[in-house]
Design a protein around this motif. Sequence first.
Motif, mmCIF file in Angstrom:
data_model
loop_
_atom_site.group_PDB
_atom_site.id
_atom_site.type_symbol
_atom_site.label_atom_id
_atom_site.label_comp_id
_atom_site.label_asym_id
_atom_site.label_seq_id
_atom_site.Cartn_x
_atom_site.Cartn_y
_atom_site.Cartn_z
ATOM 1 N N HIS A 191 -14.987 -85.686 12.997
ATOM 2 C CA HIS A 191 -16.380 -86.125 13.069
ATOM 3 C C HIS A 191 -16.600 -87.131 11.944
ATOM 4 O O HIS A 191 -15.650 -87.450 11.216
ATOM 5 C CB HIS A 191 -17.364 -84.945 13.017
ATOM 6 C CG HIS A 191 -17.284 -84.062 11.803
ATOM 7 N ND1 HIS A 191 -16.121 -83.486 11.361
ATOM 8 C CD2 HIS A 191 -18.253 -83.629 10.941
ATOM 9 C CE1 HIS A 191 -16.379 -82.730 10.295
ATOM 10 N NE2 HIS A 191 -17.655 -82.813 10.006
ATOM 11 N N ASP A 230 -17.178 -86.358 4.253
ATOM 12 C CA ASP A 230 -15.957 -85.746 3.708
ATOM 13 C C ASP A 230 -14.805 -85.787 4.708
ATOM 14 O O ASP A 230 -13.737 -85.232 4.444
ATOM 15 C CB ASP A 230 -16.231 -84.308 3.255
ATOM 16 C CG ASP A 230 -16.910 -83.455 4.314
ATOM 17 O OD1 ASP A 230 -17.712 -83.992 5.104
ATOM 18 O OD2 ASP A 230 -16.642 -82.237 4.346
ATOM 19 N N HIS A 231 -15.008 -86.448 5.838
ATOM 20 C CA HIS A 231 -13.962 -86.513 6.866
ATOM 21 C C HIS A 231 -13.557 -87.941 7.231
ATOM 22 O O HIS A 231 -12.526 -88.130 7.868
ATOM 23 C CB HIS A 231 -14.420 -85.756 8.123
ATOM 24 C CG HIS A 231 -14.629 -84.289 7.869
ATOM 25 N ND1 HIS A 231 -13.691 -83.334 8.170
ATOM 26 C CD2 HIS A 231 -15.657 -83.614 7.263
ATOM 27 C CE1 HIS A 231 -14.122 -82.122 7.787
ATOM 28 N NE2 HIS A 231 -15.321 -82.279 7.238
ATOM 29 N N ASP A 263 -14.536 -78.486 11.080
ATOM 30 C CA ASP A 263 -15.800 -77.828 10.736
ATOM 31 C C ASP A 263 -16.399 -77.018 11.887
ATOM 32 O O ASP A 263 -17.566 -76.623 11.827
ATOM 33 C CB ASP A 263 -16.801 -78.865 10.221
ATOM 34 C CG ASP A 263 -16.382 -79.400 8.855
ATOM 35 O OD1 ASP A 263 -15.306 -78.987 8.364
ATOM 36 O OD2 ASP A 263 -17.115 -80.218 8.286
ATOM 37 N N HIS A 319 -16.182 -73.528 9.000
ATOM 38 C CA HIS A 319 -15.867 -73.972 7.643
ATOM 39 C C HIS A 319 -14.962 -72.959 6.951
ATOM 40 O O HIS A 319 -14.001 -73.298 6.286
ATOM 41 C CB HIS A 319 -17.155 -74.143 6.823
ATOM 42 C CG HIS A 319 -17.904 -75.393 7.151
ATOM 43 N ND1 HIS A 319 -18.406 -75.657 8.401
ATOM 44 C CD2 HIS A 319 -18.215 -76.475 6.384
ATOM 45 C CE1 HIS A 319 -19.006 -76.840 8.387
ATOM 46 N NE2 HIS A 319 -18.899 -77.355 7.174
ATOM 47 N N HIS A 378 -12.724 -75.701 5.603
ATOM 48 C CA HIS A 378 -13.064 -75.791 4.169
ATOM 49 C C HIS A 378 -12.740 -74.522 3.384
ATOM 50 O O HIS A 378 -13.301 -74.309 2.319
ATOM 51 C CB HIS A 378 -14.561 -76.091 4.020
ATOM 52 C CG HIS A 378 -14.943 -77.487 4.416
ATOM 53 N ND1 HIS A 378 -14.870 -78.556 3.545
ATOM 54 C CD2 HIS A 378 -15.384 -78.001 5.594
ATOM 55 C CE1 HIS A 378 -15.273 -79.656 4.159
ATOM 56 N NE2 HIS A 378 -15.589 -79.349 5.407
HETATM 57 ZN ZN LIG Z 1 -16.615 -81.000 6.369
#
Ligand SMILES: [Zn+2]
Length: 275
Positions: free
Chosen positions: A93, A97-98, A193, A196, A237
């Motif tokens: 996505h 952070d990706h 995600d 997470h 995560h």
């Molecule tokens: Zn993330």
Amino acid sequence: MTKFDYELFAIRYATRDARRGAHFIGGDPHDGPMPMDYFVWVAKGGGRTFVIDTGFNAEVSEKRKRTFLRCPVEALAALGIDANAVEDVILTHLHYDHVGNFDRFPKARFHLQERELAYATGRYMHYPRLSHSFEVEDVCGIVRLNYAGRVMFYNGDAELAPGLTVHAVGGHSAGLQFVRVKTRRGFVVLASDVTHFYENMASSRPFTTALHIGEMLEGFDRLLELAPDEGHIVPGHDPLVMKLYPAPALNSKVLRCAWTYRHPALRRADYSSHH
Ligand SMILES: [Zn+2]
């Protein structure tokens, strides 16, 4: 190992301290520390290398007060992967952070759900509550890549290579997708995600960054549908990933044991007894 078995790597590039209450919709009755890790992943097999997500850079890390451990692109180099030569990047996505560092892959095609770019450029970005998870420069960058013919769009599930498929889920972000790869120990589902932490899925309590809670709950079901068992799901995560998968060997026994316990304190105790 057959021709289309993949090796799957998780690279932990950043971390942050957080409380349990920040990770579950509705909070958590036992609020306590629950740090969050940040990863990029690599699937190597059939003569091809797929980089899965590209992390964020030092500048964004500082802005968002994360602890930056290593540049994801440099970490790839340590694995023998030259970002300049990578041909395929799967973006689960477009959250910051990706997708940061996308510009460090000059030859790559980017594999993305069409719905994700529509969401990231659409009317909901009016609301900071939702736009906060994106860096506008990243989103503009992906638009430019599309104009350069370098984005491959999917609407739903797709096979990118023998033994490697992407699966649309939505929920956390409108066009979130996860990846399933065939490995020596069977299919492994890289959830990104969609969950997470292991605990989001185990307790059916979605993470707090949410567009559609119903789709997030269905996402947990889809992970379980497409994995041989819970021990073949890798969350996006969770610091446990680094503990359960010591490099390079996979230890499914430990993973299964860890999974059996629902209480996090017990789970930690169980894990340490196997070390
Ligand atoms: Zn993330």
